[in-house]
Design an enzyme around this catalytic site. Structure first.
Site, PDB file in Angstrom:
ATOM      1  N   GLY A  65       0.795  -1.277   0.007  1.00  0.00           N
ATOM      2  CA  GLY A  65      -0.009  -0.301   0.127  1.00  0.00           C
ATOM      3  C   GLY A  65       0.734   1.325   0.132  1.00  0.00           C
ATOM      4  O   GLY A  65       0.233   2.371   0.086  1.00  0.00           O
ATOM      5  N   CYS A  66       2.072   1.231   0.037  1.00  0.00           N
ATOM      6  CA  CYS A  66       3.059   2.223   0.115  1.00  0.00           C
ATOM      7  C   CYS A  66       3.478   2.548  -1.441  1.00  0.00           C
ATOM      8  O   CYS A  66       3.854   1.585  -2.419  1.00  0.00           O
ATOM      9  CB  CYS A  66       4.440   2.189   0.675  1.00  0.00           C
ATOM     10  SG  CYS A  66       4.030   2.446   2.492  1.00  0.00           S
ATOM     11  N   GLN A  67       3.535   3.766  -1.948  1.00  0.00           N
ATOM     12  CA  GLN A  67       3.979   4.148  -3.270  1.00  0.00           C
ATOM     13  C   GLN A  67       5.107   3.716  -3.357  1.00  0.00           C
ATOM     14  O   GLN A  67       5.878   3.185  -4.682  1.00  0.00           O
ATOM     15  CB  GLN A  67       3.834   5.675  -3.457  1.00  0.00           C
ATOM     16  CG  GLN A  67       3.697   5.901  -4.854  1.00  0.00           C
ATOM     17  CD  GLN A  67       3.437   7.637  -5.022  1.00  0.00           C
ATOM     18  OE1 GLN A  67       3.575   8.372  -4.100  1.00  0.00           O
ATOM     19  NE2 GLN A  67       3.669   7.999  -6.206  1.00  0.00           N
TER      20      GLN A  67
END
Length: 140
Positions: free
Chosen positions: A50-52
């Site tokens: 869920g982290c870029q």
């Protein structure tokens, strides 16, 4: 120090800066002091979903307290995870699970992040709490 005390300390530190450019610079500095994860833990299993950008987190239990190490390939993200680790590392799993993260709103962090970074922040908090839940289960 308790989680609450550390959070209050961070809020005080951020209140010293007049604008967000200074706060970003401070976050980058905090990222440089992050307890770095060992290379062997930089695996897909330790990447926060869920982290870029890529963020790796590793947790270990020492004397009934959770110790976190982390790294990121992005300097702002590294600063964000450094703040979270400063709050949660060295704390009892139950304290981590019960802790609120209102201090993030108090320093205005979420509203000054892009939507993808804000989602990443939420994912980081979830992951740190998941580690705490796993260790608390072992203690019960």
């Amino acid at each position: 120090m308790t989680i609450q005390e550390i959070q209050e300390e961070i809020v005080d530190e951020f209140s010293m800066f007049d604008d967000w450019m200074q706060r970003y610079e401070y976050m980058i500095e905090l990222g440089k002091s992050l307890p770095l994860i060992e290379e062997k833990y930089k695996t897909d299993d330790n990447i926060i979903k869920g982290c870029q950008s890529k963020v790796w987190v590793h947790a270990e239990m020492k004397d009934e307290k959770v110790e976190f190490t982390a790294d990121s390939d992005a300097i702002i993200t590294k600063g964000i995870i450094a703040i979270l680790i400063r709050v949660f590392s060295g704390q009892h799993p139950a304290a981590i699970i019960e802790a609120d993260t209102n201090f993030i709103d108090e320093i205005g962090l979420k509203e000054h992040l892009s939507p993808t970074r804000a989602n990443g922040l939420v994912s980081m908090i979830k992951q740190l709490k998941m580690y705490a839940i796993a260790y608390q289960t072992q203690l019960n």
